[in-house]
Motif scaffolding. Structure first.
Motif, mmCIF file in Angstrom:
data_model
loop_
_atom_site.group_PDB
_atom_site.id
_atom_site.type_symbol
_atom_site.label_atom_id
_atom_site.label_comp_id
_atom_site.label_asym_id
_atom_site.label_seq_id
_atom_site.Cartn_x
_atom_site.Cartn_y
_atom_site.Cartn_z
ATOM 1 N N LEU A 122 0.879 -1.163 0.000
ATOM 2 C CA LEU A 122 0.000 0.000 0.000
ATOM 3 C C LEU A 122 0.915 1.211 0.000
ATOM 4 O O LEU A 122 1.735 1.375 0.898
ATOM 5 N N ARG A 132 4.989 7.135 1.643
ATOM 6 C CA ARG A 132 5.170 6.016 2.537
ATOM 7 C C ARG A 132 4.668 4.761 1.848
ATOM 8 O O ARG A 132 3.719 4.797 1.070
ATOM 9 N N GLY A 138 -2.601 -9.420 7.200
ATOM 10 C CA GLY A 138 -3.593 -9.397 8.265
ATOM 11 C C GLY A 138 -3.532 -8.053 8.968
ATOM 12 O O GLY A 138 -3.604 -7.014 8.324
ATOM 13 N N ARG A 139 -3.335 -8.056 10.275
ATOM 14 C CA ARG A 139 -3.269 -6.800 11.007
ATOM 15 C C ARG A 139 -1.838 -6.390 11.329
ATOM 16 O O ARG A 139 -1.606 -5.538 12.184
ATOM 17 N N LEU A 140 -0.889 -7.012 10.639
ATOM 18 C CA LEU A 140 0.519 -6.704 10.894
ATOM 19 C C LEU A 140 1.114 -5.866 9.763
ATOM 20 O O LEU A 140 0.873 -6.143 8.581
ATOM 21 N N VAL A 141 1.879 -4.845 10.137
ATOM 22 C CA VAL A 141 2.666 -4.111 9.152
ATOM 23 C C VAL A 141 4.007 -4.836 9.051
ATOM 24 O O VAL A 141 4.881 -4.673 9.897
ATOM 25 N N MET A 175 9.041 -10.721 10.460
ATOM 26 C CA MET A 175 7.910 -10.150 11.205
ATOM 27 C C MET A 175 6.709 -11.097 11.170
ATOM 28 O O MET A 175 6.053 -11.329 12.186
ATOM 29 N N TYR A 179 4.901 -12.988 14.490
ATOM 30 C CA TYR A 179 3.584 -12.627 15.012
ATOM 31 C C TYR A 179 2.459 -13.289 14.220
ATOM 32 O O TYR A 179 1.654 -12.602 13.588
ATOM 33 N N ILE A 182 -1.250 -11.998 14.968
ATOM 34 C CA ILE A 182 -1.678 -10.723 14.377
ATOM 35 C C ILE A 182 -1.930 -10.904 12.883
ATOM 36 O O ILE A 182 -2.839 -10.306 12.312
ATOM 37 N N PRO B 121 -3.140 7.367 8.599
ATOM 38 C CA PRO B 121 -3.899 6.802 7.481
ATOM 39 C C PRO B 121 -3.040 6.655 6.233
ATOM 40 O O PRO B 121 -2.127 7.442 5.997
ATOM 41 N N VAL B 133 -7.917 1.387 2.519
ATOM 42 C CA VAL B 133 -7.366 2.349 3.459
ATOM 43 C C VAL B 133 -6.992 1.604 4.730
ATOM 44 O O VAL B 133 -7.724 0.710 5.165
ATOM 45 N N VAL B 134 -5.826 1.914 5.257
ATOM 46 C CA VAL B 134 -5.435 1.360 6.548
ATOM 47 C C VAL B 134 -5.004 2.508 7.451
ATOM 48 O O VAL B 134 -4.562 3.557 6.976
ATOM 49 N N THR B 136 -2.364 2.822 10.454
ATOM 50 C CA THR B 136 -1.341 2.038 11.134
ATOM 51 C C THR B 136 -0.794 2.806 12.335
ATOM 52 O O THR B 136 -0.703 4.030 12.332
ATOM 53 N N GLY B 138 2.625 2.181 14.670
ATOM 54 C CA GLY B 138 3.795 1.312 14.774
ATOM 55 C C GLY B 138 3.686 0.203 13.750
ATOM 56 O O GLY B 138 3.496 0.461 12.568
ATOM 57 N N ARG B 139 3.768 -1.037 14.201
ATOM 58 C CA ARG B 139 3.672 -2.160 13.268
ATOM 59 C C ARG B 139 2.283 -2.781 13.257
ATOM 60 O O ARG B 139 2.108 -3.899 12.770
ATOM 61 N N LEU B 140 1.308 -2.080 13.831
ATOM 62 C CA LEU B 140 -0.052 -2.620 13.904
ATOM 63 C C LEU B 140 -0.968 -1.929 12.895
ATOM 64 O O LEU B 140 -0.936 -0.707 12.739
ATOM 65 N N VAL B 141 -1.773 -2.720 12.199
ATOM 66 C CA VAL B 141 -2.844 -2.171 11.366
ATOM 67 C C VAL B 141 -4.062 -2.027 12.267
ATOM 68 O O VAL B 141 -4.756 -3.002 12.550
ATOM 69 N N ALA B 142 -4.282 -0.806 12.760
ATOM 70 C CA ALA B 142 -5.361 -0.596 13.724
ATOM 71 C C ALA B 142 -6.724 -0.678 13.045
ATOM 72 O O ALA B 142 -7.674 -1.221 13.598
ATOM 73 N N VAL B 143 -6.811 -0.110 11.854
ATOM 74 C CA VAL B 143 -8.068 -0.126 11.093
ATOM 75 C C VAL B 143 -7.737 -0.495 9.660
ATOM 76 O O VAL B 143 -6.719 -0.045 9.117
ATOM 77 N N SER B 144 -8.556 -1.306 9.043
ATOM 78 C CA SER B 144 -8.364 -1.672 7.639
ATOM 79 C C SER B 144 -9.717 -1.767 6.958
ATOM 80 O O SER B 144 -10.618 -2.424 7.471
ATOM 81 N N GLU B 171 -12.881 0.626 16.986
ATOM 82 C CA GLU B 171 -12.128 -0.543 16.515
ATOM 83 C C GLU B 171 -10.612 -0.293 16.615
ATOM 84 O O GLU B 171 -9.866 -1.113 17.161
ATOM 85 N N MET B 175 -7.842 -2.080 19.188
ATOM 86 C CA MET B 175 -6.683 -2.795 18.661
ATOM 87 C C MET B 175 -5.395 -2.276 19.297
ATOM 88 O O MET B 175 -4.518 -3.038 19.695
ATOM 89 N N TYR B 179 -2.709 -4.477 21.716
ATOM 90 C CA TYR B 179 -1.374 -4.910 21.281
ATOM 91 C C TYR B 179 -0.340 -3.783 21.430
ATOM 92 O O TYR B 179 0.218 -3.320 20.442
ATOM 93 N N ILE B 182 3.217 -4.394 19.718
ATOM 94 C CA ILE B 182 3.323 -4.208 18.262
ATOM 95 C C ILE B 182 3.304 -2.720 17.924
ATOM 96 O O ILE B 182 3.990 -2.258 17.014
#
Lengths: 186, 186
Positions: A122, A132, A138-141, A175, A179, A182, B121, B133-134, B136, B138-144, B171, B175, B179, B182
């Motif tokens: 993305l 960027r 899934g929910r992991l970057v 990564m 995980y 996640i 975003p 659209v995600v 993020t 850190g390394r977490l996708v909080a919303v997707s 949501e 998340m 986590y 993450i």
């Protein structure tokens, strides 16, 4: 039909057979393809063959047939001198953007081959070439990079391009392996 | 100066004072602003005030001064009938894209206010109005979210828009709270 003509026209293995009359553009293309030297192919490349494969997969008209991987990926080599001459004002060149997209797409599929989880790229770029890119699973970057001076995207050599891609694949795969919970989240 | 003029011109509280001579465009704008009815403002909105605040923050010229939040966010209401009349061929309208971007930007800042972690975003849209659209952290996708028919982005009412935004914030915040490890990864 059209595919066969294009292939013949730009074949690097010498001038096309005299049977067909070429347009001026086709002649120029054929000349250029043979005139430009190929960049040296790295020993035991890890990432570049997958990148070339992905580019070939999108080759609708046989334009890349008969060309080596080194030639197809030639655009990824931008020397320091070349880089200096590329202005970073205005929108980045469309070909650079395609190369950049392909590069990260290939990282995603390479991660998929290694971990059985495809990381989806993305990318968001401003018109000024800043932005960027993330590869999510899934929910992991899995991979995250800031992009800048995209106009000048390229590497000193094919070997360096291979190393850069392999490093991204390594990072993403590690990564994803670390995980799994996640990654499996929707 | 220019800000004051603009404010007066488009003020919804009646025709502008006779002291200034308005251009035809300014007259039309003033008429339109008072002519269009405001959509009903929901009771106890959670998300919409933050969205309006973000839009006001980008108001360089005082165009929104003196207008209610309901008017500023009026574009987010697209009724079923209106939706049917919007073609989904070609690039989405620039104003729709700005609304969409602002909506997810506001979700990110709202998550930041709740969790002290701003979710960034990242949106990718095809010219046909499909994409992803995600948000993020850190390394977490909080919303997707998958986006489709972006041309027709909008809600039946402001109340529905508020609920949709609040659900995304909820949501993402959950998340991030679940986590922290993450999220804190670079």
């Amino acid at each position: 039909m059209s595919a066969a003509v294009a292939e013949e026209t730009v074949s690097p293995s010498g001038p096309p057979s005299g049977g067909k009359k070429l347009t001026k553009l086709q002649q120029l293309r054929a000349q250029r393809a043979t005139a430009l030297p190929e960049h040296p192919w790295p020993e035991n490349p890890v990432f570049l063959p997958q990148l070339a494969e992905l580019i070939r997969a999108g080759d609708c008209c046989g334009l890349w047939d008969g060309k080596s991987d080194a030639r197809i990926l030639g655009g990824y080599v931008v020397t320091k001198e070349q880089r200096k001459t590329i202005p970073i004002i205005g929108e980045p060149d469309g070909r650079v953007l395609r190369r950049l997209t392909m590069f990260y797409n290939a990282v995603g599929t390479a991660i998929g081959r290694r971990t059985d989880v495809i990381a989806t790229p993305l990318m968001e770029l401003s018109d000024e070439g800043f932005g960027r890119v993330v590869l999510t699973a899934g929910r992991l970057v899995a991979v995250s990079r800031t992009l800048r001076d995209v106009h000048r995207f390229g590497f000193d050599s094919l070997e360096e391009a291979d190393a850069a891609g392999a490093a991204l694949v390594e990072e993403g795969a590690r990564m994803i392996e670390a995980y799994p919970g996640i990654v499996s989240m929707a």
